[in-house]
Design an enzyme around this catalytic site. Structure first.
Site, PDB file in Angstrom:
ATOM      1  N   ASP A 151       0.975  -1.342   0.003  1.00  0.00           N
ATOM      2  CA  ASP A 151       0.003  -0.055   0.209  1.00  0.00           C
ATOM      3  C   ASP A 151       0.877   1.063  -0.122  1.00  0.00           C
ATOM      4  O   ASP A 151       1.915   1.133   0.714  1.00  0.00           O
ATOM      5  CB  ASP A 151      -0.978  -0.055   1.205  1.00  0.00           C
ATOM      6  CG  ASP A 151      -2.205   0.986   1.134  1.00  0.00           C
ATOM      7  OD1 ASP A 151      -3.232   0.396   0.937  1.00  0.00           O
ATOM      8  OD2 ASP A 151      -1.816   2.118   1.256  1.00  0.00           O
TER       9      ASP A 151
ATOM     10  N   HIS B 295     -11.576  -7.754 -12.722  1.00  0.00           N
ATOM     11  CA  HIS B 295     -12.242  -6.557 -12.253  1.00  0.00           C
ATOM     12  C   HIS B 295     -13.428  -6.946 -11.545  1.00  0.00           C
ATOM     13  O   HIS B 295     -14.344  -7.399 -12.320  1.00  0.00           O
ATOM     14  CB  HIS B 295     -12.393  -5.602 -13.173  1.00  0.00           C
ATOM     15  CG  HIS B 295     -12.980  -4.210 -12.229  1.00  0.00           C
ATOM     16  ND1 HIS B 295     -12.299  -3.110 -12.077  1.00  0.00           N
ATOM     17  CD2 HIS B 295     -14.384  -4.149 -12.207  1.00  0.00           C
ATOM     18  CE1 HIS B 295     -12.987  -2.516 -11.202  1.00  0.00           C
ATOM     19  NE2 HIS B 295     -14.377  -2.806 -11.367  1.00  0.00           N
TER      20      HIS B 295
ATOM     21  N   ASN C 296     -12.711  -2.839   2.552  1.00  0.00           N
ATOM     22  CA  ASN C 296     -13.781  -1.787   2.730  1.00  0.00           C
ATOM     23  C   ASN C 296     -14.600  -1.842   1.398  1.00  0.00           C
ATOM     24  O   ASN C 296     -14.137  -2.121   0.082  1.00  0.00           O
ATOM     25  CB  ASN C 296     -12.940  -0.399   2.722  1.00  0.00           C
ATOM     26  CG  ASN C 296     -12.216  -0.018   3.747  1.00  0.00           C
ATOM     27  OD1 ASN C 296     -12.524  -0.543   5.063  1.00  0.00           O
ATOM     28  ND2 ASN C 296     -11.014   0.554   3.627  1.00  0.00           N
TER      29      ASN C 296
ATOM     30  N   THR D 297     -12.342   3.620  -1.406  1.00  0.00           N
ATOM     31  CA  THR D 297     -11.862   4.780  -2.354  1.00  0.00           C
ATOM     32  C   THR D 297     -11.492   4.222  -3.656  1.00  0.00           C
ATOM     33  O   THR D 297     -11.682   4.959  -4.590  1.00  0.00           O
ATOM     34  CB  THR D 297     -10.789   5.430  -1.716  1.00  0.00           C
ATOM     35  OG1 THR D 297      -9.865   4.754  -1.690  1.00  0.00           O
ATOM     36  CG2 THR D 297     -11.083   6.121  -0.290  1.00  0.00           C
TER      37      THR D 297
ATOM     38  N   HIS E 118     -12.155  -1.283  -7.089  1.00  0.00           N
ATOM     39  CA  HIS E 118     -11.475  -2.734  -7.447  1.00  0.00           C
ATOM     40  C   HIS E 118     -11.502  -3.599  -6.142  1.00  0.00           C
ATOM     41  O   HIS E 118     -10.694  -3.189  -5.408  1.00  0.00           O
ATOM     42  CB  HIS E 118     -10.537  -2.365  -8.367  1.00  0.00           C
ATOM     43  CG  HIS E 118      -9.857  -3.676  -8.802  1.00  0.00           C
ATOM     44  ND1 HIS E 118      -9.464  -4.204 -10.384  1.00  0.00           N
ATOM     45  CD2 HIS E 118      -9.727  -5.025  -8.192  1.00  0.00           C
ATOM     46  CE1 HIS E 118      -9.122  -5.138 -10.452  1.00  0.00           C
ATOM     47  NE2 HIS E 118      -8.946  -5.705  -9.411  1.00  0.00           N
TER      48      HIS E 118
ATOM     49  N   HIS F 286     -10.182  -5.414  -3.233  1.00  0.00           N
ATOM     50  CA  HIS F 286      -8.926  -5.535  -2.589  1.00  0.00           C
ATOM     51  C   HIS F 286      -9.103  -5.664  -0.932  1.00  0.00           C
ATOM     52  O   HIS F 286      -9.984  -5.469  -0.494  1.00  0.00           O
ATOM     53  CB  HIS F 286      -7.997  -4.281  -2.932  1.00  0.00           C
ATOM     54  CG  HIS F 286      -8.757  -2.941  -2.438  1.00  0.00           C
ATOM     55  ND1 HIS F 286      -9.707  -2.447  -3.110  1.00  0.00           N
ATOM     56  CD2 HIS F 286      -8.442  -2.319  -1.324  1.00  0.00           C
ATOM     57  CE1 HIS F 286      -9.877  -1.310  -2.407  1.00  0.00           C
ATOM     58  NE2 HIS F 286      -9.391  -1.016  -1.344  1.00  0.00           N
TER      59      HIS F 286
HETATM   60  P1  AMP Z   1      -9.686   1.717   0.427  1.00  0.00           P
HETATM   61  O1  AMP Z   1      -9.844   2.968   0.908  1.00  0.00           O
HETATM   62  O2  AMP Z   1     -10.032   0.371   1.052  1.00  0.00           O
HETATM   63  O3  AMP Z   1     -10.427   1.696  -1.325  1.00  0.00           O
HETATM   64  O4  AMP Z   1      -8.133   1.445  -0.031  1.00  0.00           O
HETATM   65  C1  AMP Z   1      -7.519   2.037  -1.311  1.00  0.00           C
HETATM   66  C2  AMP Z   1      -6.132   1.826  -0.734  1.00  0.00           C
HETATM   67  O5  AMP Z   1      -5.330   1.984  -1.877  1.00  0.00           O
HETATM   68  C3  AMP Z   1      -5.533   2.793   0.002  1.00  0.00           C
HETATM   69  O6  AMP Z   1      -5.053   2.212   1.343  1.00  0.00           O
HETATM   70  C4  AMP Z   1      -4.407   3.486  -0.619  1.00  0.00           C
HETATM   71  O7  AMP Z   1      -3.300   4.159   0.273  1.00  0.00           O
HETATM   72  C5  AMP Z   1      -3.898   2.526  -1.621  1.00  0.00           C
HETATM   73  N1  AMP Z   1      -3.647   3.312  -2.893  1.00  0.00           N
HETATM   74  C6  AMP Z   1      -4.121   4.131  -3.601  1.00  0.00           C
HETATM   75  N2  AMP Z   1      -3.279   4.262  -4.816  1.00  0.00           N
HETATM   76  C7  AMP Z   1      -2.365   3.412  -4.362  1.00  0.00           C
HETATM   77  C8  AMP Z   1      -1.164   3.062  -5.455  1.00  0.00           C
HETATM   78  N3  AMP Z   1      -0.955   3.691  -6.483  1.00  0.00           N
HETATM   79  N4  AMP Z   1      -0.168   2.060  -5.148  1.00  0.00           N
HETATM   80  C9  AMP Z   1      -0.530   1.292  -3.919  1.00  0.00           C
HETATM   81  N5  AMP Z   1      -1.478   1.681  -3.096  1.00  0.00           N
HETATM   82  C10 AMP Z   1      -2.338   2.504  -3.502  1.00  0.00           C
HETATM   83 ZN    ZN Z   2     -10.077  -2.869 -11.874  1.00  0.00          ZN
END
Ligand code: AMP
Ligand code: ZN
Length: 113
Positions: free
Chosen positions: A30, A46, A86, A94, A97, A99
């Site tokens: 992350d 996706h 989340n 946020t 996709h 994760h």
């Molecule tokens: P969520 O808020 O659960 O959707 O988590 C999205 C996560 O993606 C957050 O913890 C961000 O820090 C992480 N994130 C966003 N952009 C990137 C990126 N380019 N590389 C790695 N992690 C990312």
């Molecule tokens: Zn995707």
């Protein structure tokens, strides 16, 4: 999906720190770690979120969990770790996709999860 950040990361179009990569699953650190170890595991296919998991795509989710266990061991999380996904606006999602956050490397406490 052409406009999805994590699809682009999984395809290598946007750089990331890879921890695991195969045909179906990608794991990477992350960018904004919330614990000493914080990585994300995603299906390459996706899927919007947990809410979009179905009988048709749930094999991808199972594969993610196989990779979670593997990478957690690789990262030295022998004392345990937390897995979070989340989902939707109230869940604080946020990136749309699916994760799995994997957090560890210190005692995480008992609150919010
Ligand atoms: P969520 O808020 O659960 O959707 O988590 C999205 C996560 O993606 C957050 O913890 C961000 O820090 C992480 N994130 C966003 N952009 C990137 C990126 N380019 N590389 C790695 N992690 C990312
Ligand atoms: Zn995707």
């Amino acid at each position: 999906m052409s406009d999805c950040l994590f699809c682009k990361i999984a395809a290598g179009e946007i750089p990331s720190t890879c921890l695991y990569d195969d045909e179906n699953v990608y794991a990477f650190r992350d960018i904004n770690p919330q614990a000493p170890v914080h990585f994300l595991v995603i299906p390459k296919q996706h899927i919007d979120s947990v809410a979009a998991v179905s009988a048709e795509n749930s094999a991808a989710v199972a594969r993610c969990f196989e990779v979670i266990a593997k990478v957690a061991e690789q990262e030295g999380l022998e004392n345990g770790y937390r897995v979070i996904s989340n989902c939707g606006a109230d869940g604080g999602q946020t990136v749309h996709h699916l994760h799995f956050h994997v957090l560890g490397g210190k005692p995480l406490g008992e609150k919010i999860l």
